[in-house]
Motif scaffolding. Structure first.
Motif, PDB file in Angstrom:
ATOM      1  N   SER A   1      -5.442  -5.088  -0.693  1.00 26.44           N
ATOM      2  CA  SER A   1      -4.132  -4.478  -0.439  1.00 26.44           C
ATOM      3  C   SER A   1      -3.288  -4.565  -1.707  1.00 26.44           C
ATOM      4  CB  SER A   1      -3.425  -5.170   0.727  1.00 26.44           C
ATOM      5  OG  SER A   1      -3.206  -6.537   0.441  1.00 26.44           O
ATOM      6  N   ILE A   2      -2.339  -3.654  -1.860  1.00 22.71           N
ATOM      7  CA  ILE A   2      -1.500  -3.602  -3.058  1.00 22.71           C
ATOM      8  C   ILE A   2      -0.064  -3.906  -2.654  1.00 22.71           C
ATOM      9  CG2 ILE A   2      -0.680  -2.176  -4.961  1.00 22.71           C
ATOM     10  CD1 ILE A   2      -3.240  -0.542  -4.718  1.00 22.71           C
TER      11      ILE A   2
ATOM     12  N   ASP B   1       0.830  -1.219   0.000  1.00 19.55           N
ATOM     13  CA  ASP B   1       0.000   0.000   0.000  1.00 19.55           C
ATOM     14  C   ASP B   1       0.857   1.259   0.000  1.00 19.55           C
ATOM     15  OD1 ASP B   1      -2.393  -1.434  -0.065  1.00 19.55           O
ATOM     16  OD2 ASP B   1      -2.417  -1.647   2.119  1.00 19.55           O
TER      17      ASP B   1
ATOM     18  N   GLN C   1      -2.218 -10.352   4.502  1.00 25.54           N
ATOM     19  CA  GLN C   1      -2.689  -9.272   3.647  1.00 25.54           C
ATOM     20  C   GLN C   1      -4.214  -9.320   3.521  1.00 25.54           C
ATOM     21  OE1 GLN C   1      -0.656  -6.677   2.372  1.00 25.54           O
ATOM     22  NE2 GLN C   1       0.384  -7.718   4.071  1.00 25.54           N
TER      23      GLN C   1
END
Length: 567
Positions: free
Chosen positions: A490-491, A468, A486
């Motif tokens: 989420s990135i 993120d 995670q």
């Protein structure tokens, strides 16, 4: 700054679907065309006996594999149903499958080499339709029929005496069987190497035993494996051999599967030896010779079937602890993809001729798009070789593509594994990449999960991990970057520098200068003709051969087209 085309597994599958759903004959329940001549004026395809032998089985497997990537369509469903109709016809003596008596077919027979494809196709049909009693019965009877035809070698009678053979050893007396006549001494395929050609049955036999509980299949598999590794003298002590690479590595796939099933380390070790020998003859980007030690290497071509076999074996072998992840990724996104015909602009077409006598001419420039070559060179594709597009390769390449697609995201008890830096969307996660233009691998989980992201040497040791947008420490677990707990959405990103490197490699007797960006080959020097491979630079017109017909398309250099519209 130069920009290069990104590997798109969905596009490769869509093009493959174009070929496999259009290079068929609707008058005969979508019977495939094996023999395709793209260098003739006009180009044409025609039926041959093998269309109704191995092809109806291998193309059934292929279209199922492609549907798992692209999704089904009314057209693919209709063509698939046609393949299934053919696959369930023409069963007879000894439970074997024979070809239909079409006008273009010669004497009716069953080839044990072709039964490898047939049994694999029947296995796939049984997986897809577990309630299909006819398919299950046909497959079972085929195994029993094959088992009844082998010779059980029990004693070596030598000048110094008789010696019992400790293990079961089974050998087919010939490579052809004729309904009502059995083995006919004066008739053979003429291929040679009968022991390995027949032994391609090993892999589908092991699958039959492992997933369908077929004891006769397991018995036959052990006997065939033992014969090839011992009495046949086909492989030397290092796993080297002379002959057909596709058969040799397909046998190795069956052998490593059998070894894993029986927990037999000897089978696994011998399988890896065979694979490593073929790897030593191949390029880093996936060019694999059709034959070993038969022609001078500079005369060899690459049958796409061989690339498929190497990828499939490597996927099986990683479960035994072999680190072939880089090979799988490289072979798939480079030579497997490059040996697919992407544009038919160079093909001479006559649409006024009606299909007749097993021949077809219409729209060949569009129908050939998505086919795979049976005669690739490291830097070019032939259009004159009779297998410039090969029906057998069209049946196998999609299977490799799907196996990689299926392995990209792997859900295990400990978390979600992201094994390849290849873009994909699924219900588990979305994978996005910047390759080959930027060093970026992004994972967006769709469900809470621990993430295991497999990294590669070319990513270098100085990559950064972001979650993120925030830098996080890099933690390794099970050979992967481990990102714990995670949440959905989420990135997670791995970022790194990505530059070009030039590797110098002798392939097919040629000194090549191979330009890599990450795991993508973006250029090979010297370039090859007539169909130049690795034309991956964006905005640069692609070079194709002059059309055979002067009245067809006139330019030798043709700008890229939107291939998705053709699919």
């Amino acid at each position: 700054m130069r920009q290069y085309e990104a590997f798109d597994i969905y596009e490769v599958a869509e093009l493959g679907m174009n070929y496999i759903t259009s290079m068929v004959d609707e008058k005969f329940d979508y019977l495939p065309y094996w023999y395709v001549q793209i260098n003739e004026n006009p180009a044409y395809a025609r039926h041959v006996r093998v269309d109704d032998a191995e092809l109806v089985a291998s193309w059934y497997e292929a279209i199922v594999a492609l549907e798992k990537i692209t999704g089904p369509s009314p057209r693919s469903q209709a063509v698939k149903d046609g393949f299934k109709k053919h696959l369930l016809r023409s069963w007879g003596d000894k439970g074997l499958r024979y070809h239909e008596p079409y006008p273009w077919s010669n004497i009716t027979h069953s080839s044990f080499h072709e039964m490898g494809w047939v049994l694999a196709g029947m296995n796939r049909l049984c997986f897809e339709e577990p309630g299909n009693i006819e398919a299950a019965t046909r497959a079972k009877n085929l195994v029993q029929g094959l088992r009844s035809l082998v010779k059980h070698r029990k004693i070596k009678t030598f000048w110094s005496g008789d010696f019992p053979i400790a293990e079961k050893v089974y050998e087919f007396p010939s490579d052809l069987y004729f309904p009502g006549n059995g083995f006919v001494d004066e008739r053979i395929t003429g291929r040679g190497e009968e022991c390995i050609r027949n032994a391609v049955l090993l892999e589908p036999l092991v699958t039959r035993a492992q997933y369908f509980g077929d004891e006769a299949a397991l018995d036959l598999a052990e006997g065939i494996a033992n014969h090839l590794l011992g009495l046949s003298r086909y492989f030397n002590y290092k796993g080297e051999f002379f002959g057909h690479v596709h058969s040799g590595v397909w046998f190795a796939i069956g052998l490593i599967k059998l070894g894993k099933m029986l927990k037999n380390d000897y089978y696994i070790e011998k399988a890896v030896q065979i694979f490593e020998y073929v790897r030593s003859l191949s390029s880093e980007f996936g060019w694999v010779p059709e034959y070993a030690q038969w022609h001078p290497m500079e005369e060899e071509h690459c049958e796409t079937c061989c690339i498929k076999d190497m990828i499939e074996f490597a996927i099986e072998a990683v479960e035994c602890g072999c680190n072939y992840w880089g090979l799988i990724n490289s072979y798939t996104r480079n030579q497997l993809t490059e040996q697919q015909v992407k544009d038919g602009c160079f093909i001479s077409v006559v649409n006024s001729k009606e299909d007749e006598n097993g021949y077809t001419w219409k729209n060949m420039d569009k129908r050939v798009v998505g086919g795979w070559s049976g005669g690739g060179e490291p830097n070019s594709l032939s259009i004159q070789r009779f297998r410039s597009i090969a029906g057998c390769c069209v049946g196998t390449a999609p299977v490799a593509l799907w196996k990689v697609f299926d392995k990209m995201l792997e859900k295990k008890d400990e978390g979600l594994y992201i094994n390849f830096p290849i873009a994909r969307k699924s219900e588990l996660a979305t994978i996005e990449t910047g390759y080959p233009n930027a060093g970026l691998l992004r994972v967006i989980p769709h469900k809470p999960a621990n993430l295991f992201i497999r990294t590669y040497d070319w990513m270098n040791e100085n990559f950064s991990l972001f979650v993120d947008g925030q830098v996080k420490p890099v933690i390794y677990k099970d050979g992967c970057v481990f990102v714990e707990n995670q949440v959905a959405g989420s990135i997670v990103e791995i970022r790194h520098c990505l530059g070009e490197r030039v590797a110098h490699e002798v392939v097919r007797g040629m000194q090549l200068h191979v330009t890599w960006r990450g795991s993508d080959v973006v250029r090979i020097d010297p370039p090859g003709l007539p169909i130049m491979l690795y034309q991956r630079e964006v905005g640069v017109p692609k070079i194709y051969p002059q059309p055979v017909s002067n009245t067809a398309k006139s330019a030798a250099t043709v700008a890229p087209t939107d291939q998705k519209s053709r699919a």
